[in-house]
Design a protein around this motif. Sequence first.
Motif, PDB file in Angstrom:
ATOM      1  N   ARG A 108       0.824  -1.211   0.000  1.00 46.45           N
ATOM      2  CA  ARG A 108       0.000   0.000   0.000  1.00 46.45           C
ATOM      3  C   ARG A 108       0.863   1.267   0.000  1.00 46.45           C
ATOM      4  NH1 ARG A 108      -4.656  -2.020   4.321  1.00 46.45           N
ATOM      5  NH2 ARG A 108      -5.841  -3.264   2.818  1.00 46.45           N
ATOM      6  N   GLY A 109       1.957   1.219  -0.748  1.00 48.37           N
ATOM      7  CA  GLY A 109       2.821   2.375  -0.891  1.00 48.37           C
ATOM      8  C   GLY A 109       3.888   2.512   0.165  1.00 48.37           C
ATOM      9  N   VAL A 110       3.846   1.714   1.213  1.00 51.73           N
ATOM     10  CA  VAL A 110       4.858   1.772   2.263  1.00 51.73           C
ATOM     11  C   VAL A 110       5.946   0.752   1.937  1.00 51.73           C
ATOM     12  CG1 VAL A 110       5.339   1.520   4.719  1.00 51.73           C
ATOM     13  CG2 VAL A 110       3.168   2.493   3.973  1.00 51.73           C
ATOM     14  N   GLY A 111       7.165   1.230   1.821  1.00 54.83           N
ATOM     15  CA  GLY A 111       8.287   0.367   1.489  1.00 54.83           C
ATOM     16  C   GLY A 111       9.537   1.203   1.373  1.00 54.83           C
ATOM     17  N   ASN A 112      10.620   0.589   0.917  1.00 55.32           N
ATOM     18  CA  ASN A 112      11.855   1.339   0.753  1.00 55.32           C
ATOM     19  C   ASN A 112      12.644   0.798  -0.433  1.00 55.32           C
ATOM     20  OD1 ASN A 112      11.986  -0.878   2.655  1.00 55.32           O
ATOM     21  ND2 ASN A 112      14.104  -0.356   3.062  1.00 55.32           N
ATOM     22  N   VAL A 113      13.083   1.732  -1.299  1.00 56.06           N
ATOM     23  CA  VAL A 113      13.955   1.410  -2.424  1.00 56.06           C
ATOM     24  C   VAL A 113      15.372   1.741  -1.998  1.00 56.06           C
ATOM     25  CG1 VAL A 113      14.558   1.928  -4.799  1.00 56.06           C
ATOM     26  CG2 VAL A 113      12.169   1.900  -4.116  1.00 56.06           C
ATOM     27  N   THR A 114      16.217   0.745  -1.945  1.00 60.73           N
ATOM     28  CA  THR A 114      17.587   0.991  -1.521  1.00 60.73           C
ATOM     29  C   THR A 114      18.498  -0.105  -2.041  1.00 60.73           C
ATOM     30  OG1 THR A 114      19.060   1.258   0.384  1.00 60.73           O
ATOM     31  CG2 THR A 114      17.188  -0.212   0.661  1.00 60.73           C
ATOM     32  N   ASN A 115      19.739   0.267  -2.344  1.00 54.21           N
ATOM     33  CA  ASN A 115      20.774  -0.711  -2.648  1.00 54.21           C
ATOM     34  C   ASN A 115      21.649  -0.990  -1.430  1.00 54.21           C
ATOM     35  OD1 ASN A 115      20.162  -1.198  -5.382  1.00 54.21           O
ATOM     36  ND2 ASN A 115      21.142   0.720  -5.977  1.00 54.21           N
ATOM     37  N   SER A 116      21.261  -0.446  -0.285  1.00 56.40           N
ATOM     38  CA  SER A 116      22.027  -0.600   0.945  1.00 56.40           C
ATOM     39  C   SER A 116      21.365  -1.651   1.819  1.00 56.40           C
ATOM     40  CB  SER A 116      22.097   0.729   1.706  1.00 56.40           C
ATOM     41  OG  SER A 116      22.645   1.748   0.894  1.00 56.40           O
ATOM     42  N   SER A 117      22.080  -2.697   2.131  1.00 53.63           N
ATOM     43  CA  SER A 117      21.475  -3.808   2.857  1.00 53.63           C
ATOM     44  C   SER A 117      21.235  -3.481   4.321  1.00 53.63           C
ATOM     45  CB  SER A 117      22.370  -5.048   2.739  1.00 53.63           C
ATOM     46  OG  SER A 117      23.655  -4.767   3.270  1.00 53.63           O
ATOM     47  N   TYR A 118      21.848  -2.420   4.845  1.00 52.35           N
ATOM     48  CA  TYR A 118      21.685  -2.138   6.272  1.00 52.35           C
ATOM     49  C   TYR A 118      20.395  -1.398   6.589  1.00 52.35           C
ATOM     50  CZ  TYR A 118      24.304   1.838   4.306  1.00 52.35           C
ATOM     51  OH  TYR A 118      24.759   2.840   3.496  1.00 52.35           O
ATOM     52  N   ASN A 119      19.651  -0.961   5.599  1.00 50.46           N
ATOM     53  CA  ASN A 119      18.379  -0.282   5.863  1.00 50.46           C
ATOM     54  C   ASN A 119      17.302  -1.338   6.121  1.00 50.46           C
ATOM     55  OD1 ASN A 119      16.013   1.720   4.036  1.00 50.46           O
ATOM     56  ND2 ASN A 119      16.650   1.928   6.142  1.00 50.46           N
ATOM     57  N   ASP A 120      16.707  -1.331   7.304  1.00 48.80           N
ATOM     58  CA  ASP A 120      15.701  -2.336   7.656  1.00 48.80           C
ATOM     59  C   ASP A 120      14.509  -2.248   6.708  1.00 48.80           C
ATOM     60  OD1 ASP A 120      17.216  -3.108   9.834  1.00 48.80           O
ATOM     61  OD2 ASP A 120      16.185  -1.768  11.218  1.00 48.80           O
ATOM     62  N   PRO A 121      13.933  -3.385   6.322  1.00 51.68           N
ATOM     63  CA  PRO A 121      12.757  -3.350   5.444  1.00 51.68           C
ATOM     64  C   PRO A 121      11.543  -2.775   6.163  1.00 51.68           C
ATOM     65  CG  PRO A 121      13.211  -5.594   6.171  1.00 51.68           C
ATOM     66  CD  PRO A 121      14.367  -4.751   6.631  1.00 51.68           C
ATOM     67  N   ALA A 122      10.738  -1.991   5.418  1.00 45.70           N
ATOM     68  CA  ALA A 122       9.507  -1.447   5.974  1.00 45.70           C
ATOM     69  C   ALA A 122       8.417  -2.506   6.058  1.00 45.70           C
ATOM     70  CB  ALA A 122       9.029  -0.267   5.132  1.00 45.70           C
ATOM     71  N   VAL A 123       8.504  -3.516   5.197  1.00 45.72           N
ATOM     72  CA  VAL A 123       7.618  -4.677   5.244  1.00 45.72           C
ATOM     73  C   VAL A 123       8.493  -5.861   5.625  1.00 45.72           C
ATOM     74  CG1 VAL A 123       6.019  -6.148   3.979  1.00 45.72           C
ATOM     75  CG2 VAL A 123       6.107  -3.687   3.489  1.00 45.72           C
ATOM     76  N   THR A 124       8.247  -6.426   6.779  1.00 43.55           N
ATOM     77  CA  THR A 124       9.144  -7.429   7.351  1.00 43.55           C
ATOM     78  C   THR A 124       8.911  -8.807   6.743  1.00 43.55           C
ATOM     79  OG1 THR A 124       9.183  -6.230   9.447  1.00 43.55           O
ATOM     80  CG2 THR A 124       9.885  -8.517   9.490  1.00 43.55           C
ATOM     81  N   PRO A 125       9.964  -9.437   6.200  1.00 43.76           N
ATOM     82  CA  PRO A 125       9.825 -10.820   5.736  1.00 43.76           C
ATOM     83  C   PRO A 125      10.104 -11.809   6.858  1.00 43.76           C
ATOM     84  CG  PRO A 125      11.969  -9.964   5.111  1.00 43.76           C
ATOM     85  CD  PRO A 125      11.278  -8.862   5.878  1.00 43.76           C
ATOM     86  N   SER A 126       9.399 -12.922   6.832  1.00 44.08           N
ATOM     87  CA  SER A 126       9.616 -13.991   7.797  1.00 44.08           C
ATOM     88  C   SER A 126       9.594 -15.326   7.078  1.00 44.08           C
ATOM     89  CB  SER A 126       8.532 -13.995   8.885  1.00 44.08           C
ATOM     90  OG  SER A 126       8.543 -12.805   9.634  1.00 44.08           O
ATOM     91  N   TYR A 127      10.363 -16.264   7.580  1.00 47.99           N
ATOM     92  CA  TYR A 127      10.341 -17.635   7.081  1.00 47.99           C
ATOM     93  C   TYR A 127      10.061 -18.560   8.257  1.00 47.99           C
ATOM     94  CZ  TYR A 127      11.981 -22.231   5.752  1.00 47.99           C
ATOM     95  OH  TYR A 127      12.064 -23.591   5.549  1.00 47.99           O
ATOM     96  N   ASP A 128       8.983 -19.311   8.164  1.00 46.62           N
ATOM     97  CA  ASP A 128       8.610 -20.280   9.191  1.00 46.62           C
ATOM     98  C   ASP A 128       8.506 -19.612  10.559  1.00 46.62           C
ATOM     99  OD1 ASP A 128       7.834 -22.686  10.194  1.00 46.62           O
ATOM    100  OD2 ASP A 128       9.821 -23.616  10.179  1.00 46.62           O
ATOM    101  N   GLY A 129       7.978 -18.389  10.585  1.00 47.20           N
ATOM    102  CA  GLY A 129       7.797 -17.675  11.833  1.00 47.20           C
ATOM    103  C   GLY A 129       9.017 -16.952  12.349  1.00 47.20           C
ATOM    104  N   VAL A 130      10.150 -17.031  11.610  1.00 41.56           N
ATOM    105  CA  VAL A 130      11.396 -16.382  12.017  1.00 41.56           C
ATOM    106  C   VAL A 130      11.565 -15.099  11.221  1.00 41.56           C
ATOM    107  CG1 VAL A 130      13.904 -16.570  12.151  1.00 41.56           C
ATOM    108  CG2 VAL A 130      12.466 -18.572  12.616  1.00 41.56           C
ATOM    109  N   VAL A 131      11.609 -13.970  11.926  1.00 39.99           N
ATOM    110  CA  VAL A 131      11.775 -12.680  11.248  1.00 39.99           C
ATOM    111  C   VAL A 131      13.188 -12.570  10.691  1.00 39.99           C
ATOM    112  CG1 VAL A 131      11.849 -10.180  11.596  1.00 39.99           C
ATOM    113  CG2 VAL A 131      10.042 -11.536  12.644  1.00 39.99           C
ATOM    114  N   LEU A 132      13.286 -12.119   9.431  1.00 33.87           N
ATOM    115  CA  LEU A 132      14.574 -11.971   8.765  1.00 33.87           C
ATOM    116  C   LEU A 132      14.941 -10.498   8.654  1.00 33.87           C
ATOM    117  CD1 LEU A 132      14.237 -14.589   5.881  1.00 33.87           C
ATOM    118  CD2 LEU A 132      14.941 -14.921   8.252  1.00 33.87           C
ATOM    119  N   GLY A 133      16.199 -10.189   8.928  1.00 32.67           N
ATOM    120  CA  GLY A 133      16.652  -8.811   8.837  1.00 32.67           C
ATOM    121  C   GLY A 133      16.710  -8.303   7.414  1.00 32.67           C
ATOM    122  N   ARG A 134      16.981  -9.196   6.466  1.00 31.71           N
ATOM    123  CA  ARG A 134      17.119  -8.803   5.057  1.00 31.71           C
ATOM    124  C   ARG A 134      16.087  -9.548   4.225  1.00 31.71           C
ATOM    125  NH1 ARG A 134      18.591  -4.696   6.250  1.00 31.71           N
ATOM    126  NH2 ARG A 134      18.882  -5.223   8.429  1.00 31.71           N
ATOM    127  N   ALA A 135      15.471  -8.849   3.277  1.00 32.14           N
ATOM    128  CA  ALA A 135      14.436  -9.466   2.446  1.00 32.14           C
ATOM    129  C   ALA A 135      15.012 -10.501   1.495  1.00 32.14           C
ATOM    130  CB  ALA A 135      13.697  -8.385   1.646  1.00 32.14           C
TER     131      ALA A 135
END
Length: 825
Positions: A108-135
């Motif tokens: 819904r328009g909330v997100g971040n365009v970046t080539n820098s991996s240290y910027n936390d994602p605005a939409v958090t990805p998770s795998y099997d209930g484990v939150v991941l720092g990088r998408a």
Amino acid sequence: MHIRLLDTTAIAFATLAMTGIAAPALAQDAQAQDAGAQDASDNSGLGDIIVTAQRRSESLQDAGIAIDAVGGDSLVRQGITQADALNRAVPALTVTNGGGSNTSIFLRGVGNVTNSSYNDPAVTPSYDGVVLGRAAGAFGAAFYDLARVEVLKGPQGILYGRNATGGAVNILPNRPELGANHGGFTLSIGNYDAVSAEGFANLAIGDNAALRVAATRQYHDGYNRDDSDDLDRSGLRAQLLFEPTDTLSIRIGGDYTHVGGVGTGASYIGAFTPGADGYTFAASGLDSSEGMNTDAANAYRQTQLGAPGFGFLTAMNEQQYSDNTYWGVNAEVTLETGIGTLTVLPAYRKSDAESVFYGPAFNTAYTNEQDRQFSLETRLAGTVGMFDYVVGGFFFDEKIRNVGVYNQEFVLPIQRYTHQTKSLAGFGQLTANLSDRFRLIGGLRYTRDKKSIDGLINNFIAFCGGIPAITPPDSFEAGCATPGNIPNFPNFTSTGDTVNWLISQGYIASGSTDTASDQVYPLLNGTGLILKTYYPVVDSGSYSRVTWKAGAEFDLAPQSLLYASVETGYRAGGFQLSEGNPSYKPEFITAYTVGSKNRFLNNKVQLNLEAFWWKYKDQQINYFTVSPDSVLINTIDNAGRADIKGFDIDLMAKPLHNTTLSAKVQYLDTEYKKLNLITASPRDNINCSSSQTGDYLSDGTTPILSFDCSGRPLLFSPKWTINLGIEQIVPVSDSFELVGNFNTSWRSSQYGAFEYLDFEKIRPYWLSDAGLTLRQSDGGLSIGAYVQNIENKRRVATPQSSPIGFAIARYTAPRTYGLRISASF
């Protein structure tokens, strides 16, 4: 292709052989209920999807939150084998990649365009209930043997592992089943030499343990003429479930994914030339499938000048590639106690990603990054009297090491950094069951994030004439456009190698040294000079926030739910490699939601409605701005505040026994109430009103401008999104049935970059897919054909305005088609 076909077929059948059963018999996973599929014993009504978004198992229709869920069988049927294909199933979601391993997620328009991996994602990805720092770790992995994908819309500031302002995407694999021995596979082949195989095996180990193993191999040739936009992915997953008692469950999992091939590609749309009256655009004449490393693309590239050397650019000096490995181990321990259910989730993940890529029109960009993270989440959930509760704690520890080079030919940035994040949180949510039909919900979460960075930026910058540079047409008289007079930098990851190369090529004096400081090297031919900048960034700090949620639910009828909530979200600030601007502040969002979920006519009709209003401020965006010491830099900065509002309509109907219809409509109205971008030439090609600030860059002659982009929409926020689908089953005998499905989606226009240039406006489009499958009525062997993007039009997926003047874009896939066979036994 024949070798690849044998390769992938072998993976599928090797997985099946582990069960010790010889003949295939069933087309769908026996865990259909976990995948959200309809109960096979009764297909007269709509089925349920079971979700765990609120840290408990419940029907999607009973969850009083804004959520979309796509079951595992639907993922297979729609051919969704990777993250960016989720756009077709979830109207609110956009997943993009502009090059390398970094992935951007917008909701819904909330997100971040970046080539820098240290910027936390605005939409958090998770795998099997484990939150991941990088998408990239979750979205670079393959989608195979999944139970479902859950997409939570809006801030996740209470129950999910890390705070997110836009939402969360949770990828959930099928779990082992006790007492069951079965397996299955899906194999498909298609155009572009596409081959995809996946298989799983579930093995019972005694009465109280089970092992599930799944594997996949996916390949297709590049959609572009330079072989980019290809796919070369392999994955393996294993899970062991052990339930020694009725009250204790232990599940341990491990997964491995390798992503190779050429990688994400783009094509030249055209180029901008600065002049007295602004920027003039000239089209490249190349189509969407050209890529950036063909003879035609390189010939076009070599017609353009690059600043500040103002010599002609050269052909791409290296073929792009991806070599990314992601793996991890995680566990889920569940213990039933007298006061509730205790759940402990420890996890460790590691990624090694090396890639060469061209976006946005670099020559070339190279990154080599190692990420590792450890997390531990503990929750206790139970009931006391009229109250249901969830309380817990969360710990997250991440370390990133990165070496990056972003070769723009006359500018060679070399970056090295180590970035660390530690996050601690305590959370709780309480549901008061005031009656059988009415509930009040309240939640709190305290989060403290500590971050640090230790890095170094070196830039080699070739100037025509001197500082400031001599610009065209005078630069031609100075000889800067004569091949060889100004160095076009090769790809080096160290300053010493760069200096030695300049000496060996006769550009600078033989006695030149490389020191830990800013340096100027005059060119021996007198055409200009080279500036080497030295900028270390060593910084650290902490951010903390209390986020909260308040809500209410009311059961209008046994199958009608009305809910409302207000929830806050926070995304921590951070530290970055950026001259003069090493830090940025947190961003915040407050979301108001009212919704209703309903089933009518004996489960024949489902109608879900949601209205939302989000207040967004201090958004973290990435763009070229001016540092405090008046130098033009690329940085993450806090800019503006915005309103996001709209509604969702989700309708499903089963008017006939064998006919299912679906329609999803999202209306989205986004607007920046305040967005001011501060920049200067040559990064001032922004389609917003501007005024001079009265200040100048460090050269003393280039004015600093303020662009007012208030009133513009947020990125990747189409006003209208419509998804329509139909599935029809036609019995052809007592044993077989024919299943046809057709899905189409409409996206209205949207912008994909902050310059708001015409080429960055993604035009409205339809995208349609279809499939036809013959299967056994009781679920046995099935074979089918599919076609995706029936229109065969490649649309802009990610537009980018290049630092060296190009307009480029990554495009969606062309028409693809093929055959698919599935079985399980």
